[in-house]
Design a protein around this motif. Structure first.
Motif, PDB file in Angstrom:
ATOM      1  N   ILE A 167       0.856  -1.064   0.096  1.00 23.33           N
ATOM      2  CA  ILE A 167      -0.040  -0.108   0.031  1.00 23.33           C
ATOM      3  C   ILE A 167       0.764   1.257   0.149  1.00 23.33           C
ATOM      4  N   ASP A 168       1.864   1.243   0.706  1.00 18.96           N
ATOM      5  CA  ASP A 168       2.597   2.377   0.750  1.00 18.96           C
ATOM      6  C   ASP A 168       3.509   2.388  -0.477  1.00 18.96           C
ATOM      7  N   LEU A 169       3.991   1.670  -0.780  1.00 24.61           N
ATOM      8  CA  LEU A 169       5.074   1.880  -1.867  1.00 24.61           C
ATOM      9  C   LEU A 169       4.722   1.563  -3.250  1.00 24.61           C
ATOM     10  N   LEU A 170       3.832   0.498  -3.367  1.00 25.58           N
ATOM     11  CA  LEU A 170       3.656  -0.225  -4.781  1.00 25.58           C
ATOM     12  C   LEU A 170       2.007   0.079  -5.154  1.00 25.58           C
ATOM     13  N   LEU A 171       1.468   0.896  -4.433  1.00 22.04           N
ATOM     14  CA  LEU A 171      -0.069   1.025  -4.752  1.00 22.04           C
ATOM     15  C   LEU A 171      -0.118   1.773  -5.991  1.00 22.04           C
ATOM     16  N   ASP A 172      -1.045   1.319  -6.951  1.00 20.55           N
ATOM     17  CA  ASP A 172      -1.243   1.691  -8.234  1.00 20.55           C
ATOM     18  C   ASP A 172      -2.645   1.955  -8.380  1.00 20.55           C
ATOM     19  N   LEU A 173      -2.979   3.288  -7.957  1.00 19.46           N
ATOM     20  CA  LEU A 173      -4.333   3.850  -8.018  1.00 19.46           C
ATOM     21  C   LEU A 173      -4.893   4.265  -9.491  1.00 19.46           C
ATOM     22  N   LYS A 174      -5.589   3.200  -9.920  1.00 23.22           N
ATOM     23  CA  LYS A 174      -6.260   3.615 -11.219  1.00 23.22           C
ATOM     24  C   LYS A 174      -7.655   4.366 -11.027  1.00 23.22           C
ATOM     25  N   PRO A 175      -7.792   5.318 -12.059  1.00 21.23           N
ATOM     26  CA  PRO A 175      -8.998   6.119 -11.855  1.00 21.23           C
ATOM     27  C   PRO A 175     -10.385   5.199 -12.015  1.00 21.23           C
ATOM     28  N   GLN A 177       3.664   9.325  -4.543  1.00 21.73           N
ATOM     29  CA  GLN A 177       2.427   9.033  -4.849  1.00 21.73           C
ATOM     30  C   GLN A 177       1.415  10.129  -4.842  1.00 21.73           C
ATOM     31  N   PRO A 178       1.086  10.519  -5.722  1.00 18.21           N
ATOM     32  CA  PRO A 178       0.319  11.757  -6.039  1.00 18.21           C
ATOM     33  C   PRO A 178      -1.077  11.522  -5.067  1.00 18.21           C
ATOM     34  N   TYR A 179      -1.631  10.220  -5.258  1.00 12.34           N
ATOM     35  CA  TYR A 179      -3.099  10.227  -4.389  1.00 12.34           C
ATOM     36  C   TYR A 179      -2.816  10.430  -2.978  1.00 12.34           C
ATOM     37  N   LEU A 180      -1.649  10.140  -2.521  1.00 12.47           N
ATOM     38  CA  LEU A 180      -1.724  10.578  -1.005  1.00 12.47           C
ATOM     39  C   LEU A 180      -1.713  12.202  -0.726  1.00 12.47           C
ATOM     40  N   LYS A 181      -1.245  12.746  -1.802  1.00 14.70           N
ATOM     41  CA  LYS A 181      -1.660  14.177  -1.727  1.00 14.70           C
ATOM     42  C   LYS A 181      -2.952  14.864  -1.952  1.00 14.70           C
ATOM     43  N   GLU A 182      -3.397  14.146  -2.948  1.00 20.43           N
ATOM     44  CA  GLU A 182      -4.630  14.635  -3.502  1.00 20.43           C
ATOM     45  C   GLU A 182      -5.834  14.230  -2.349  1.00 20.43           C
ATOM     46  N   ASN A 183      -5.545  12.940  -1.927  1.00 16.98           N
ATOM     47  CA  ASN A 183      -6.502  12.473  -1.106  1.00 16.98           C
ATOM     48  C   ASN A 183      -5.859  12.025   0.370  1.00 16.98           C
ATOM     49  N   PRO A 184      -5.402  12.999   0.951  1.00 18.31           N
ATOM     50  CA  PRO A 184      -4.938  12.504   2.229  1.00 18.31           C
ATOM     51  C   PRO A 184      -5.696  11.773   3.038  1.00 18.31           C
ATOM     52  N   SER A 185      -7.104  11.578   2.738  1.00 18.33           N
ATOM     53  CA  SER A 185      -7.846  11.542   3.959  1.00 18.33           C
ATOM     54  C   SER A 185      -8.329   9.849   4.159  1.00 18.33           C
ATOM     55  N   ARG A 234      -7.126  -9.918   2.593  1.00 16.61           N
ATOM     56  CA  ARG A 234      -6.878 -10.129   1.192  1.00 16.61           C
ATOM     57  C   ARG A 234      -7.693  -9.295   0.434  1.00 16.61           C
ATOM     58  N   MET A 235      -7.697  -8.249   0.024  1.00 12.84           N
ATOM     59  CA  MET A 235      -8.391  -7.264  -0.706  1.00 12.84           C
ATOM     60  C   MET A 235      -7.716  -6.518  -1.805  1.00 12.84           C
ATOM     61  N   GLU A 236      -8.556  -6.258  -2.683  1.00  8.54           N
ATOM     62  CA  GLU A 236      -8.013  -5.678  -3.982  1.00  8.54           C
ATOM     63  C   GLU A 236      -7.778  -4.045  -3.469  1.00  8.54           C
ATOM     64  N   TYR A 237      -6.637  -3.977  -2.632  1.00 10.05           N
ATOM     65  CA  TYR A 237      -6.652  -2.593  -2.192  1.00 10.05           C
ATOM     66  C   TYR A 237      -6.732  -1.361  -3.280  1.00 10.05           C
ATOM     67  N   ILE A 264      -9.472   1.129  -2.855  1.00  9.22           N
ATOM     68  CA  ILE A 264      -9.316   2.570  -2.544  1.00  9.22           C
ATOM     69  C   ILE A 264      -9.849   3.780  -3.449  1.00  9.22           C
ATOM     70  N   SER A 265      -9.378   2.929  -4.676  1.00  2.00           N
ATOM     71  CA  SER A 265      -9.984   4.097  -5.705  1.00  2.00           C
ATOM     72  C   SER A 265     -11.534   4.422  -5.437  1.00  2.00           C
ATOM     73  N   GLN A 266     -12.318   3.311  -5.236  1.00  2.24           N
ATOM     74  CA  GLN A 266     -13.781   3.376  -5.211  1.00  2.24           C
ATOM     75  C   GLN A 266     -14.202   4.162  -4.058  1.00  2.24           C
ATOM     76  N   ILE A 267     -13.391   3.967  -2.649  1.00  3.54           N
ATOM     77  CA  ILE A 267     -13.773   4.669  -1.691  1.00  3.54           C
ATOM     78  C   ILE A 267     -13.535   6.344  -1.904  1.00  3.54           C
ATOM     79  N   ASN A 268     -12.332   6.453  -2.607  1.00  2.00           N
ATOM     80  CA  ASN A 268     -11.910   7.717  -2.743  1.00  2.00           C
ATOM     81  C   ASN A 268     -13.298   8.519  -3.476  1.00  2.00           C
ATOM     82  N   PHE A 269     -13.436   7.731  -4.648  1.00  4.11           N
ATOM     83  CA  PHE A 269     -14.097   8.370  -5.439  1.00  4.11           C
ATOM     84  C   PHE A 269     -15.744   8.612  -4.926  1.00  4.11           C
ATOM     85  N   ILE A 270     -16.112   7.676  -4.096  1.00  3.51           N
ATOM     86  CA  ILE A 270     -17.446   7.660  -3.405  1.00  3.51           C
ATOM     87  C   ILE A 270     -17.500   8.755  -2.301  1.00  3.51           C
TER      88      ILE A 270
END
Lengths: 391, 391
Positions: free
Chosen positions: A75-83, A299-307, A348-351, A355-361
């Motif tokens: 999650i911290d290093l490898l996460l690839d958040l797709k839109p 990781q831009p998402y951590l900035k854009e979505n620090p929540s 075991r989750m598709e993080y 995370i993308s879904q939750i961010n978007f919601i």
DNA sequence: TTTGGCACTCGGAGTTAACGAGTGCTAAAA
DNA sequence: TTTTAGCACTCGTTAACTCCGAGTGCCAAA
């Protein structure tokens, strides 16, 4: 020290395990993920990853499985958040219809969508309203002996509650009482309002004291009730769709914990007051730390979505949930007043996806709340002029 | 033809199976229930009971298990309703506290108690309000652009809803609008109120038509929303406590069905309009029929509590629930306006106990609702004089 | 009509053996 | 020094087989 190749392998293992729920072996890995090296090499790497604590073996002759630390690194290093896909975006947006005029409805609905989109149970807690302030209080006579108390909090939150009152009390009395409470207490923080403050505020009201006190007491209870933190849980039944809960002893302990409302609510709200994520994997290798930090910056998402926040396995300190992961995001009613929405499920989750879904919601929810707050604004309306008429 | 001995055996089998969830054999039965005959005799009887359709064999060399018809006969003929223990009574009553001032809260709370007392999921539907009438409608300005519509239905039910309104609308306008709607429509059946009736009622109100229409529309939606049937489901997680749902494919199909709110709600509310229980076991043996009827007459609880209803297995016509039993009772808000509260679980249930519990909870709920309706009535109150002050 | 006796059925528990996916290690190749 | 082929070893899974015993059905005697 995580070399590029180790990361690649770790990522591949997690990506695969997350989907198939089975320990992944070296041979399979090179075949499927075209690693360009032999299985023996991968075996060596895996063995080292295990030593570093990122992987575990269920037993000697099985493949590897990610550990808590492994997931954490992922999650911290490898996460690839797709839109989120357009289809999903549309679907999510369509869940919010125009007839939801209360934050509560929006929030609860978000929980529904979230659970449906992720196929996990979802949890939401309302903001902590105790440090918001009272804006209005109205007491509306319904019939003799029965009235409705409407409490409006400063961010525009409306709560109401039926009360029983003495039959002798008339609509005018209620009017008087509520107006005077409102006059004297509006603007006060909720947690500073006590039965005593209220009584003091209304002491001059020309209503027999015995009757008055009963109404004041009910008004007080209504205000206190407005600051209760609410917890909604949705879609717990989706738990059974995941293989780790075939073992129904697990499922049961999970559900038992989850249904002890107080516990989870307490945990989440306490959490809410923190605003930093957990420290990364414990390491004192300076090089590794540096690398982690760099990745985090990148990781831009951590900035854009620090929540958003992820708790994995043992990081969750609630007994019964040690085998779970908990992903949440903070929604906001105002910049200061925030609640939390999230999903909980097996580690075991598709993080990435979740995370993308939750961010978007979460983002959509924020939008909806803002739109609500901005007031009436229909398309077919001629809203050229902006009014600022305050009562 | 059910001889006394056959009944005795059937009862023993069901009583035992319900507890132990295992097919019961002849030998065990005579030992445990002191039947005073040999196992061979019981075997013969069981064999005949099977031929008559009351029992089934999971496989040749297992004991017998009750069939739907067996359970049905048990309930109609053999049921022994014991009073709820004092402890349970106290426990149930303590669940209803004095701060619940709305029927909705009481009903939902009943569902909680019911689920807890029976260890099964519980379901409640609200009454069908469409044939009650509108009593009051108030529109309360919260802030410019935002108002609260409070709808009061004839049996004293209060529903409210936030709406958004044009900013131009003032508190006085709302007052006017709601008063005129109330004047013209109060007393009308909910299902006769349409957008057209409302618009007609308010045509003379001195508010610009475009603005007025928006408010009217929202008022209309609020009224329509008030007649929605609501369904609450509680304690689904308790399902996993029962061995028939270890087979999680069953559990899943159960939960999936249950969570399709529309379906169950529709089924229950349709049911509500019926007032007779299912015909008894299909038999055309006149003697048997006579006997069933007599027993029915002699079962006092059926008279005292004609409101409970049991659906067993195939009698439930919802796919996914063919293996379940559904026990419900009707609670009443007034004599005409009733909802339903019930539990659902595997066919293997302790019918006697559960029916007693449900009857008692239902009874308590009715009491609580009545007490609510009777208005403010605290002990420390000097309520010597009864007031009849109608607004 | 009841009962003791007996052959028969069949699911479940336990045992064993074969299988195979996966590992770790070593020695040779790059 | 790193990679790789090879090989022995581990161990969970599956299938086949056996044994056990609870339970039935039926018959013949009480």
């Amino acid at each position: 020290m995580l070399t590029e190749r180790k990361r690649q392998i770790l990522r591949a293992i997690i990506d695969d395990y997350v989907i198939h729920a089975e320990p992944v072996g070296s041979r399979y890995l090179v075949d499927k993920y075209k690693l360009g090296v032999s299985s023996a090499t991968v075996r060596n790497e895996m063995s080292e990853l295990e030593e570093l604590g990122y992987l575990e073996k269920p037993h000697t002759s099985a493949g590897r499985v990610p550990s808590d630390k492994g997931y954490r690194a992922y999650i911290d290093l490898l996460l690839d958040l797709k839109p989120v896909s357009q289809t999903d975006q549309d679907k999510i947006e369509s869940f919010f219809n125009d007839h939801m005029n209360e934050v509560t409805d929006l929030v609860r609905q978000s929980a529904n969508v979230l659970s449906e989109q992720t196929n996990f149970p979802s949890l939401v807690i309302s903001p902590r309203y105790s440090d918001t302030s009272l804006e209005q209080i109205k007491i509306l006579m319904i019939e003799p002996g029965k009235a409705l108390v409407v409490v409006v909090l400063s961010p525009g939150i409306v709560k109401d509650r039926m009360i029983r009152i003495p039959h002798e009390i008339k609509q005018d009395d209620l009017h008087l009482i509520s107006r005077i409470i409102e006059q004297k207490l509006s603007g006060q923080k909720l947690d500073q309002i006590t039965l005593i403050t209220i009584s003091a505020a209304a002491e001059d009201v020309p209503v027999p004291e015995a009757l008055l006190n009963q109404v004041l007491f009910e008004a007080y209870v209504s205000i206190k009730q407005a600051e209760n933190i609410e917890l909604y849980i949705q879609g717990t039944h989706r738990l059974l769709n995941h293989p780790e809960f075939q073992e129904l002893t697990l499922a049961r302990s999970f559900l038992d914990t989850i249904h002890q409302e107080g516990i989870v609510a307490g945990y989440m709200s306490e959490w809410e007051s923190m605003n930093a994520d957990l420290e990364l994997t414990e390491t004192n290798n300076p090089e590794e730390i540096e690398q982690l930090e760099r990745t985090r910056r990148e990781q831009p998402y951590l900035k854009e979505n620090p929540s958003y926040m992820v708790r994995i396995g043992q990081e969750i300190t609630l007994k019964g949930l040690e085998e779970c992961s908990f992903i949440t995001a903070a929604y906001k009613i105002t910049n200061k007043i925030t609640g939390r929405i999230g999903v909980i499920g097996p580690r075991r989750m598709e993080y990435g996806n979740i995370i993308s879904q939750i961010n978007f919601i979460n983002y959509t929810l924020d939008q909806q709340i803002m739109e609500l707050a901005s007031g009436y604004d229909r398309k077919e309306d001629i809203n050229g002029k902006e009014k600022e008429e305050q009562a």
